[in-house]
Scaffold this motif. Sequence first.
Motif, PDB file in Angstrom:
ATOM      1  N   SER A 132       0.822  -1.211   0.000  1.00 30.99           N
ATOM      2  CA  SER A 132       0.000   0.000   0.000  1.00 30.99           C
ATOM      3  C   SER A 132       0.856   1.262   0.000  1.00 30.99           C
ATOM      4  CB  SER A 132      -0.922  -0.002   1.217  1.00 30.99           C
ATOM      5  OG  SER A 132      -0.152   0.040   2.418  1.00 30.99           O
ATOM      6  N   PHE A 133       0.191   2.396  -0.074  1.00 31.28           N
ATOM      7  CA  PHE A 133       0.881   3.681  -0.177  1.00 31.28           C
ATOM      8  C   PHE A 133       1.839   3.911   0.999  1.00 31.28           C
ATOM      9  CE2 PHE A 133       1.098   8.254   0.703  1.00 31.28           C
ATOM     10  CZ  PHE A 133       1.628   8.707  -0.493  1.00 31.28           C
TER      11      PHE A 133
ATOM     12  N   PHE B  29      -0.772  -7.040  -1.604  1.00 31.06           N
ATOM     13  CA  PHE B  29      -2.112  -6.505  -1.370  1.00 31.06           C
ATOM     14  C   PHE B  29      -2.044  -5.029  -1.018  1.00 31.06           C
ATOM     15  CE2 PHE B  29      -0.700  -7.553   2.889  1.00 31.06           C
ATOM     16  CZ  PHE B  29      -1.295  -6.618   3.722  1.00 31.06           C
ATOM     17  N   SER B  30      -3.044  -4.351  -1.446  1.00 27.70           N
ATOM     18  CA  SER B  30      -3.299  -2.950  -1.097  1.00 27.70           C
ATOM     19  C   SER B  30      -4.812  -2.845  -0.985  1.00 27.70           C
ATOM     20  CB  SER B  30      -2.724  -2.003  -2.145  1.00 27.70           C
ATOM     21  OG  SER B  30      -3.024  -0.662  -1.839  1.00 27.70           O
ATOM     22  N   LEU B  31      -5.449  -2.235  -1.971  1.00 28.61           N
ATOM     23  CA  LEU B  31      -6.915  -2.231  -1.987  1.00 28.61           C
ATOM     24  C   LEU B  31      -7.433  -3.639  -2.290  1.00 28.61           C
ATOM     25  CD1 LEU B  31      -9.606  -0.720  -1.883  1.00 28.61           C
ATOM     26  CD2 LEU B  31      -9.312  -0.210  -4.332  1.00 28.61           C
ATOM     27  N   HIS B  32      -6.734  -4.339  -3.191  1.00 30.87           N
ATOM     28  CA  HIS B  32      -7.111  -5.709  -3.541  1.00 30.87           C
ATOM     29  C   HIS B  32      -5.860  -6.592  -3.505  1.00 30.87           C
ATOM     30  CE1 HIS B  32     -11.039  -4.298  -4.799  1.00 30.87           C
ATOM     31  NE2 HIS B  32     -10.473  -3.409  -5.610  1.00 30.87           N
TER      32      HIS B  32
ATOM     33  N   GLU C 241       5.736  -4.816  -6.761  1.00 27.71           N
ATOM     34  CA  GLU C 241       5.738  -3.357  -6.954  1.00 27.71           C
ATOM     35  C   GLU C 241       4.796  -2.691  -5.962  1.00 27.71           C
ATOM     36  OE1 GLU C 241       4.514  -2.736 -10.949  1.00 27.71           O
ATOM     37  OE2 GLU C 241       6.428  -3.388 -11.827  1.00 27.71           O
ATOM     38  N   SER C 242       5.121  -1.458  -5.598  1.00 28.02           N
ATOM     39  CA  SER C 242       4.273  -0.716  -4.666  1.00 28.02           C
ATOM     40  C   SER C 242       3.041  -0.180  -5.382  1.00 28.02           C
ATOM     41  CB  SER C 242       5.057   0.427  -4.034  1.00 28.02           C
ATOM     42  OG  SER C 242       5.456   1.359  -5.032  1.00 28.02           O
ATOM     43  N   GLU C 243       1.991   0.097  -4.584  1.00 26.42           N
ATOM     44  CA  GLU C 243       0.742   0.640  -5.123  1.00 26.42           C
ATOM     45  C   GLU C 243       0.374   1.903  -4.342  1.00 26.42           C
ATOM     46  OE1 GLU C 243      -2.256  -2.533  -5.963  1.00 26.42           O
ATOM     47  OE2 GLU C 243      -0.764  -3.848  -5.020  1.00 26.42           O
TER      48      GLU C 243
ATOM     49  N   THR D  77      -4.690  -0.024   2.819  1.00 27.37           N
ATOM     50  CA  THR D  77      -4.213  -1.333   3.279  1.00 27.37           C
ATOM     51  C   THR D  77      -5.394  -2.168   3.740  1.00 27.37           C
ATOM     52  OG1 THR D  77      -2.228  -0.201   4.070  1.00 27.37           O
ATOM     53  CG2 THR D  77      -2.536  -2.480   4.778  1.00 27.37           C
ATOM     54  N   LYS D  78      -5.958  -2.997   2.854  1.00 25.99           N
ATOM     55  CA  LYS D  78      -7.112  -3.843   3.185  1.00 25.99           C
ATOM     56  C   LYS D  78      -6.603  -5.242   3.567  1.00 25.99           C
ATOM     57  CE  LYS D  78     -10.756  -2.630   2.953  1.00 25.99           C
ATOM     58  NZ  LYS D  78     -11.699  -2.511   1.825  1.00 25.99           N
ATOM     59  N   THR D  79      -6.167  -5.383   4.802  1.00 28.02           N
ATOM     60  CA  THR D  79      -5.550  -6.635   5.264  1.00 28.02           C
ATOM     61  C   THR D  79      -6.576  -7.753   5.386  1.00 28.02           C
ATOM     62  OG1 THR D  79      -3.936  -5.314   6.476  1.00 28.02           O
ATOM     63  CG2 THR D  79      -4.080  -7.636   7.047  1.00 28.02           C
TER      64      THR D  79
END
Length: 588
Positions: A202-203, A237-240, A264-266, A270-272
Amino acid sequence: MLVLVICGSFILSVTCHGGHQHSLYLPEISENKAKSFLHNRHIRSLDPHPDYCTYLRYESWCEWHIPYCQGQQEFTREHRCATLSTPCSPGQHCVLTTPCPAHFRHNCVDKNECDSNPCQNGGTCHNGNNQYTCTCLPGWTGTNCEIDIDECASTPCMYGNDCIQDRINSYICVCSERFEGVHCERDCRPGPADVMFLIDTSFSQKEAINQSVDFMTEFVKQIPIGPNDFQVSLVSFSLHPKTIFNFTTFQSNSSLLNALSLIESESGPTKTSDALQYASQKILNPANGARLLSNISHYVILVTNGLSTDRNQAIHTAQILRNTNPHFKIYAVGIGEDIAHEELVQLPTDASLSFSPDNNDLLLAMLKDAADYGCTDCNSTSLTDVIILFDTSEDSSPLKGSSLHSLKFVDKLVDSFDMAHTDIKVAMLTFSSDSQIKFNFSHISDQDMKAKIFTTTIDNRQRNTSIRVGLLKMEEFFTSPSSGGRPEARKICYLFTNGKWPTSENSELKHKIEELNAAGISVNVMVTVDDTDSYSDTDMSLTNAKEIAFDPYRVYIVEENNDYVIIQAAARETRYVKCPSDIFKSKH
């Protein structure tokens, strides 16, 4: 009835009913008979001699010693048996059934094949009709129990380990490599296992992607990759959540190491919670190469900073998976610029499975778990020396503002070590214009320890004292023979401060803490935040702490509302696993 014997005559005196007595005289024996009786008794008491079996005057002695005389009359036996009109049948032989000279008798009798003692090595002989059988003791076989059984012939030692027949009816399996047990039946080489890296991209983790890749790289370098060993999958994972590769995509260390950099970063949240569900339902599936067998361990390594957008839901999902999905165990490693320990200890299967990225504790704990039950190569230990290093200088002491919360936290932290049931030892030092030893590693009562903790006060004699003074004193104390410390113990320092020291000192402090880490001393910076502190004050304190800490994971925020989870996180590394360096030595 009364019996009375009178010189040479026997008188039997009988009292009958009515009180009358009658006497009967028994007849006398002759003198010759009496002498014969005495003579025969004398003959019977003689020591054995072959002549006694031959002469008539020793007839009585012979009759009392028939087995002896049978062995002495071999010539007579042969002579008389030669006169048999019909020879003895097979399985019989002619013997003197009565071997005494007054009445020699001979006859055909069954042979006792056991007379020659044919059974060897303690075997028991059983006579039969013209044959015998031997019942052998354990470890022997053959007609006469003459063959030593080779207990190793059945290859009782598993996995090709050597068998040695060290004694009769016994063998020893010489277990090689990582095998244990009577038959080397326990393969104590960790694995096989399926390991899934679940990486937060995530960001908030943009600057930590390289550290996450480095952590995975060092982990993979130390385990064997292959269809019969460890398999690794990678999900970001980030949003998905997103699958980077599944368990069977790469089947060698070299190919897998090259693929780790594909992450890679997004820029999303952070939707754990969604990531954990995806890992359980989609990735831990035979379609993605997961080996859902009872002998395969399954692990999810959650790499995150603990700053989930859906924290409560993520913790709830982790609890559900812990209770309902027996196929994998969740581990967490805290990587990021800011670490939220309060979340990291609640996401894993157990609070003890939250780890720092700057050592091998996570890997070794997993290897112990992945080995067969009962294996002793990897062992849990709590051999740890802890120093509470407490800042009492006027500006940077956590006691500033007359708050006792930091001392209460120290007290609870020490209680969590459970020194009565572990191998953890604790000492406490304070520092300002000078340093003071509150107590050393030698055991003192809990009451005395608590009293010494709560007598800590601010030293008003000097301002802006460098924390480096305290670090130097702590290093010296760890290695001093008089302190009671143990050279072989893990060494951990908890530095309690409010973080308000001059930023000009940060570079020097950072360098010193790196030196201490290289020397095997981990320094955890425990920043006490007071309710009266402004946001800017708290931010400055944390910035200072993160700039001097060896890793952001080693910065802990001590607040009045987070004692329990922070103590769980901070105390975890006092208990750890040790494994031999050759734990993955190849099987033969």
